[in-house]
Design an enzyme around this catalytic site. Sequence first.
Site, PDB file in Angstrom:
ATOM      1  CD  GLU A 172       0.412  -1.053   2.939  1.00  0.00           C
ATOM      2  OE1 GLU A 172       0.410  -2.004   2.299  1.00  0.00           O
ATOM      3  OE2 GLU A 172       0.493  -0.989   4.377  1.00  0.00           O
ATOM      4  CG  ASP A 228     -14.538  17.388   4.460  1.00  0.00           C
ATOM      5  OD1 ASP A 228     -13.811  16.902   3.487  1.00  0.00           O
ATOM      6  OD2 ASP A 228     -13.889  17.303   5.547  1.00  0.00           O
TER       7      ASP A 228
END
Length: 514
Positions: A172, A228
């Site tokens: 990852e 957001d």
Amino acid sequence: MKNENILVLDFGGQYNQLIARRVRESHVYCEVHPYTLSIEKIKEMAPKGIIFTGGPNSVYGEGAALCQPELFELGVPILGICYGSQLLAHMLGGKVATAPVSEYGKTEVEIVKKDSPLFKDVKDKTICWMSHTDYIAEAPAGFTVTAQTPVCPVAAMEDASRGLYAVQFHPEVMHTEEGIKMLQGFVYGVCGCKGDWQMTSFVDEAIAQLREKIGDGKVLCALSGGVDSSVAAVLLSKAVGKQLTCVFVDHGLLRKNEGDEVDSVFGPEGPYDLNFVHVDASERFYEKLKGVTDPEKKRKIIGEEFIRVFEAEAKKIGKVDFLVQGTIYPDVIESGLGKSAVIKSHHNVGGLPDYVDFKEIVEPLRLLFKDEVREVGRTLGIPEYLVRRQPFPGPGLGIRIIGEVTPEKIKIVQDADWIYREEVAKAGADKDLGQYFAALTNMRSVGVMGDGRTYDYAIALRAVMTSDFMTAESAKLPWEVLSICASRIVNEVKGVNRVLYDCTGKPPATIEFE
Ligand code: XMP
């Protein structure tokens, strides 16, 4: 429609979220849960694959995080990463031991089983990121070794018949050059995922779900102008239009022109059909902050005052059924080994529930990572400068001014920050930066300008690279950019005669100054 999903079981590894992000970038929905998640819950989720993360423990350590043996009976493919790979070996009868030499950093790994689905199209020798002291000394019965290094006899192993795969390194992490291929080899090749996680379908589904949930109720959103809350607001406005009221509290601690930018998108001139209230509350905040120098006190005052202003506005709107929160997935994920210590009392403009009379909270972004929120923003047509906006803390410039906050100091830091951002963007040096800003120190020093002595403030410039904001590296900005900024800031911003660059990482520093 329920998306196909991969379950990441977290054993306390530092890269747990990164694994999920990589899987999601491959358009496969993925959730992170503590390794203690019950087998019943796992069955309910019906994942197409399970990934065990790394972790700080040794499988032989006291109270080591072990997985539930029933997991191996589910018939769901498993990929163990680092500690997760050792766990597979340990639980299935292999041997884990302390490696003769710890491997840390970029390491050349030799693929010995070239037709492994994990290593499809991967070079025979490939650079991987290692970080371990224990290793798999012997693979369990039924497993084939698929990769090795001079130190690690089992850098990867698999038992394809049971769908079990393990890698000692971290696919990852970006330093594992072909890591994404390996993860995709697992999710597509082994688990048979198709890649049905797309932001466009997320938007359509989210709008439909919001409409159903909200019905003809009233919705209130605290808009900060950050990514957001902006994306959440637009999503809701698409879903329920004028039933939504967005309250933008300008605490006077915003970056230069920020209030106008928010107005132009969400105000009456903007493209969205919503009720928008812009409250200029700066005087109230300045009054409360007079003489206050302690960072935590400043944070508390700003947080509390914010709530008061918001509450007063909410009262004017009347009974509200739903309150929007811009919670995103990293806030939802609970670490497999418990929460860490609080270093600063974060104030998030979404966190207002105790004070406002409402029925329910809606968190339309709670399943998304930041990059996905930005993608949703783009899908919704939010301007790029808003979508790409770097994170800005709830207490705003209040925590970028060391010591007492005054309108004069705010003006200084706003102007310096504006120049800094302009120059960094102009030079194209902002690409890899997680956050960059100017802060005002409380240090004054002697300088000379023209023929005269000055005694003025020092501005500190900061730029960090980070993937999760929990740790960060100071960015090596080009010297030419820094020196242009220094020269422009001392020339154009009254009250500054010195510019410093902060080259501290996090830890030991934090990203913000207070
Ligand atoms: P620190 O300074 O703790 O910051 O290294 C980590 C990240 O969090 C942001 N930050 C905040 N965000 N309310 C917020 O919404 C806050 O009170 C707050 N304090 C810090 C900071 O900008 C960085 O991205």
